[in-house]
Scaffold this motif. Structure first.
Motif, PDB file in Angstrom:
ATOM      1  N   VAL A 143      47.841  40.386  49.136  1.00 42.05           N
ATOM      2  CA  VAL A 143      48.314  40.691  47.591  1.00 42.05           C
ATOM      3  C   VAL A 143      47.116  41.247  47.047  1.00 42.05           C
ATOM      4  CG1 VAL A 143      49.342  40.094  45.491  1.00 42.05           C
ATOM      5  CG2 VAL A 143      50.253  39.244  47.569  1.00 42.05           C
ATOM      6  N   LEU A 144      46.092  40.784  46.897  1.00 39.54           N
ATOM      7  CA  LEU A 144      44.837  41.302  46.130  1.00 39.54           C
ATOM      8  C   LEU A 144      44.208  42.629  46.799  1.00 39.54           C
ATOM      9  CD1 LEU A 144      42.695  37.944  45.669  1.00 39.54           C
ATOM     10  CD2 LEU A 144      43.533  39.499  43.916  1.00 39.54           C
ATOM     11  N   LEU A 145      44.228  42.669  48.324  1.00 34.31           N
ATOM     12  CA  LEU A 145      43.802  43.810  48.939  1.00 34.31           C
ATOM     13  C   LEU A 145      44.622  45.095  48.638  1.00 34.31           C
ATOM     14  CD1 LEU A 145      41.488  44.438  50.894  1.00 34.31           C
ATOM     15  CD2 LEU A 145      43.230  44.483  52.803  1.00 34.31           C
ATOM     16  N   ARG A 146      46.129  44.748  48.576  1.00 34.60           N
ATOM     17  CA  ARG A 146      46.865  45.748  48.436  1.00 34.60           C
ATOM     18  C   ARG A 146      46.731  46.382  46.990  1.00 34.60           C
ATOM     19  NH1 ARG A 146      51.489  46.817  45.408  1.00 34.60           N
ATOM     20  NH2 ARG A 146      51.754  44.374  44.929  1.00 34.60           N
ATOM     21  N   ARG A 147      46.431  45.373  45.960  1.00 39.23           N
ATOM     22  CA  ARG A 147      46.132  46.087  44.634  1.00 39.23           C
ATOM     23  C   ARG A 147      44.917  46.764  44.609  1.00 39.23           C
ATOM     24  NH1 ARG A 147      49.274  46.877  40.809  1.00 39.23           N
ATOM     25  NH2 ARG A 147      47.654  46.177  39.387  1.00 39.23           N
ATOM     26  N   VAL A 148      43.944  46.059  45.166  1.00 38.21           N
ATOM     27  CA  VAL A 148      42.575  46.983  45.268  1.00 38.21           C
ATOM     28  C   VAL A 148      42.693  48.286  45.586  1.00 38.21           C
ATOM     29  CG1 VAL A 148      40.500  46.998  46.748  1.00 38.21           C
ATOM     30  CG2 VAL A 148      41.238  44.922  45.741  1.00 38.21           C
ATOM     31  N   GLU A 150      45.823  50.078  45.553  1.00 41.32           N
ATOM     32  CA  GLU A 150      46.726  50.961  44.949  1.00 41.32           C
ATOM     33  C   GLU A 150      47.031  50.929  43.512  1.00 41.32           C
ATOM     34  OE1 GLU A 150      50.534  49.379  46.527  1.00 41.32           O
ATOM     35  OE2 GLU A 150      50.126  49.742  48.679  1.00 41.32           O
ATOM     36  N   ALA A 151      46.290  50.021  42.845  1.00 43.99           N
ATOM     37  CA  ALA A 151      46.269  49.807  41.374  1.00 43.99           C
ATOM     38  C   ALA A 151      45.525  50.841  40.555  1.00 43.99           C
ATOM     39  CB  ALA A 151      45.859  48.420  40.835  1.00 43.99           C
ATOM     40  N   ALA A 152      46.157  51.879  40.130  1.00 42.58           N
ATOM     41  CA  ALA A 152      45.584  53.060  39.354  1.00 42.58           C
ATOM     42  C   ALA A 152      44.886  52.497  38.109  1.00 42.58           C
ATOM     43  CB  ALA A 152      46.391  54.246  39.371  1.00 42.58           C
ATOM     44  N   GLY A 153      45.639  51.729  37.342  1.00 36.77           N
ATOM     45  CA  GLY A 153      45.316  51.235  36.265  1.00 36.77           C
ATOM     46  C   GLY A 153      44.103  50.324  36.197  1.00 36.77           C
ATOM     47  N   LEU A 154      43.600  49.454  37.326  1.00 38.30           N
ATOM     48  CA  LEU A 154      42.470  48.996  37.341  1.00 38.30           C
ATOM     49  C   LEU A 154      41.090  49.815  37.626  1.00 38.30           C
ATOM     50  CD1 LEU A 154      43.389  45.754  39.547  1.00 38.30           C
ATOM     51  CD2 LEU A 154      43.450  46.053  37.002  1.00 38.30           C
ATOM     52  N   TYR A 155      41.586  50.876  38.743  1.00 34.44           N
ATOM     53  CA  TYR A 155      40.537  51.793  38.896  1.00 34.44           C
ATOM     54  C   TYR A 155      40.130  52.733  37.637  1.00 34.44           C
ATOM     55  CZ  TYR A 155      38.203  55.308  41.762  1.00 34.44           C
ATOM     56  OH  TYR A 155      37.193  56.014  42.263  1.00 34.44           O
ATOM     57  N   GLN A 156      41.078  53.105  36.903  1.00 36.49           N
ATOM     58  CA  GLN A 156      40.677  54.158  35.872  1.00 36.49           C
ATOM     59  C   GLN A 156      40.250  53.599  34.667  1.00 36.49           C
ATOM     60  OE1 GLN A 156      40.779  57.196  36.260  1.00 36.49           O
ATOM     61  NE2 GLN A 156      42.124  58.050  37.916  1.00 36.49           N
ATOM     62  N   MET A 157      40.816  52.186  34.473  1.00 40.48           N
ATOM     63  CA  MET A 157      40.319  51.417  33.119  1.00 40.48           C
ATOM     64  C   MET A 157      39.407  50.338  33.676  1.00 40.48           C
ATOM     65  SD  MET A 157      41.004  52.907  30.602  1.00 40.48           S
ATOM     66  CE  MET A 157      40.299  51.807  29.484  1.00 40.48           C
ATOM     67  N   GLY A 159      36.798  47.654  34.163  1.00 37.94           N
ATOM     68  CA  GLY A 159      36.059  46.551  33.026  1.00 37.94           C
ATOM     69  C   GLY A 159      36.998  46.428  31.784  1.00 37.94           C
ATOM     70  N   GLU A 160      38.188  47.192  31.752  1.00 37.99           N
ATOM     71  CA  GLU A 160      39.111  46.769  30.306  1.00 37.99           C
ATOM     72  C   GLU A 160      40.416  45.911  30.779  1.00 37.99           C
ATOM     73  OE1 GLU A 160      40.575  46.735  26.711  1.00 37.99           O
ATOM     74  OE2 GLU A 160      38.427  47.071  27.439  1.00 37.99           O
ATOM     75  N   LEU A 161      40.731  46.420  32.132  1.00 41.63           N
ATOM     76  CA  LEU A 161      42.014  45.956  32.518  1.00 41.63           C
ATOM     77  C   LEU A 161      41.750  45.119  33.986  1.00 41.63           C
ATOM     78  CD1 LEU A 161      44.540  48.708  32.130  1.00 41.63           C
ATOM     79  CD2 LEU A 161      44.173  46.846  30.551  1.00 41.63           C
ATOM     80  N   ALA A 162      42.502  43.887  34.206  1.00 42.46           N
ATOM     81  CA  ALA A 162      42.184  43.318  35.534  1.00 42.46           C
ATOM     82  C   ALA A 162      43.639  42.633  35.696  1.00 42.46           C
ATOM     83  CB  ALA A 162      41.256  42.114  34.901  1.00 42.46           C
ATOM     84  N   ASP A 163      43.592  42.516  36.863  1.00 39.25           N
ATOM     85  CA  ASP A 163      44.606  41.592  37.492  1.00 39.25           C
ATOM     86  C   ASP A 163      44.228  40.102  37.468  1.00 39.25           C
ATOM     87  OD1 ASP A 163      46.130  43.773  38.262  1.00 39.25           O
ATOM     88  OD2 ASP A 163      46.233  43.551  40.200  1.00 39.25           O
ATOM     89  N   ALA A 164      45.041  39.222  37.280  1.00 39.55           N
ATOM     90  CA  ALA A 164      44.763  37.760  37.028  1.00 39.55           C
ATOM     91  C   ALA A 164      45.682  37.026  37.997  1.00 39.55           C
ATOM     92  CB  ALA A 164      44.767  37.080  35.703  1.00 39.55           C
TER      93      ALA A 164
END
Length: 336
Positions: A143-148, A150-157, A159-164
């Motif tokens: 699950v973590l690897l897929r988000r790493v 595919e997650a555009a929000g984490l990549y663009q933002m 230090g500001e947004l995080a998955d928890a």
């Protein structure tokens, strides 16, 4: 003006690509004329002298350029007033991409999710990860690897947004589980793209062991520090200079077996004010005082930078991540 005068000489021909007017676009400040004088002071004068991220002071925007807002994008000192878009860039000024469309489209979405949560509907895109089987650690790692990847929000933002990943003791836990089966006594809930500060300040989330996934730049990153394949090995991922994923496990302040599906509420950190002690404006400014000090992670893992921004190498990314997840689950079980 100096550039305009130099241009004819530097272009080798004064008539080459001529222009009639030069427009200065040097930035802007928030227009506060729609607010009362009292609100203007509350919105543009910082209630806190400095802002820190992860315990480190960061650049604050010029006074009056952005409204001062909290981690839920609510004005500090003005309860019920929220900001979205480029005007909310004060949260990540000179630190992330919230001043541009490729960044603030994700903070605007985070605001919507904060409002949903405040209304008692919970955080959307929330899911439970089954850790009751032997393959629980591998499932969470995937699950973590897929988000790493595919997650555009984490990549663009970054230090500001995080998955928890929020951990709690599972009612189905096995007290006799061996060292490699500690995840059987855990229950995990996965939340996507939460403001990092909320995860550290919200009492409900702060008191629980939690694994955060963010993207970060190296401490000594410079414009010439592009990924160089092989320069940093997977065992030294924390030395990566370019943007890369980082996972950190925070211990939480309490313990217990309360289900993670319980009510989520962002406490406003109320401050008691004696009658007549302060004006309404001052009371609003004290509504959200300094947040509690941030906890230090007990475990951390950095996935080594990748020139293709594809973290799917079995040796360089996948296997080290799986090993870290096993260690994080065992540590979380001991913390509960």
């Amino acid at each position: 003006d100096a550039v305009a005068r130099l241009r004819p000489r530097l272009s080798h021909d004064p008539l080459r690509r001529p222009f009639d007017v030069g427009v200065r676009c040097l930035g802007w400040r928030m227009n506060t004329r729609i607010f009362s004088q009292e609100l203007q002071v509350a919105l543009t004068h910082p209630p806190r002298p400095t802002r820190s991220v992860g315990g480190t002071s960061v650049s604050a925007p010029p006074e009056g350029k952005y409204p001062w807002i909290g981690p839920d994008y609510q004005a500090e000192g003005v309860p019920g007033m929220y900001f979205a878009g480029a005007i909310a860039h004060g949260r990540d000024f000179r630190r992330s991409a919230g001043g541009f469309i490729h960044g603030f489209r994700y903070t605007a979405r985070a605001l919507y999710r904060c409002l949903r949560k405040e209304e008692g509907m919970g955080w959307p895109n929330r899911r439970t990860v089954d850790l009751h089987k032997v393959s629980g650690a591998a499932r969470l790692a995937m699950v973590l690897l897929r988000r790493v990847n595919e997650a555009a929000g984490l990549y663009q933002m970054f230090g500001e947004l995080a998955d928890a990943v929020l951990f709690a003791a599972s009612p189905e836990g096995n007290s006799n589980a061996g060292p490699l089966d500690l995840e059987r006594g855990l229950e995990a809930e996965y939340l996507e793209e939460v403001p990092v500060a909320m995860l550290h300040e919200d009492p409900f989330w702060r008191k629980r062991p939690r694994l955060l996934l963010t993207f970060v730049y190296g401490k000594r990153f410079g414009p010439l520090d592009l990924p160089s394949p092989g320069a940093v090995g997977p065992e030294f991922g924390e030395l990566s200079a370019f943007l890369h994923p980082r996972l950190e496990l925070f211990p939480g302040e309490g313990s217990g077996t309360q289900s993670l599906s319980g009510g989520l509420h962002l406490a406003p950190f109320p401050v008691e004010l004696a009658v007549g002690e302060a004006s309404d404006a001052e009371a609003r400014r004290r509504w959200r005082p300094h947040p509690p000090p941030r906890q230090r992670p007990v475990l951390s893992h950095a996935l080594v930078e990748d020139v293709l921004t594809e973290w799917d190498s079995e040796v360089g990314h996948v296997t080290p991540l799986r090993r870290f997840v096993v260690a994080a689950l065992a540590c979380s079980a001991r913390l509960l």
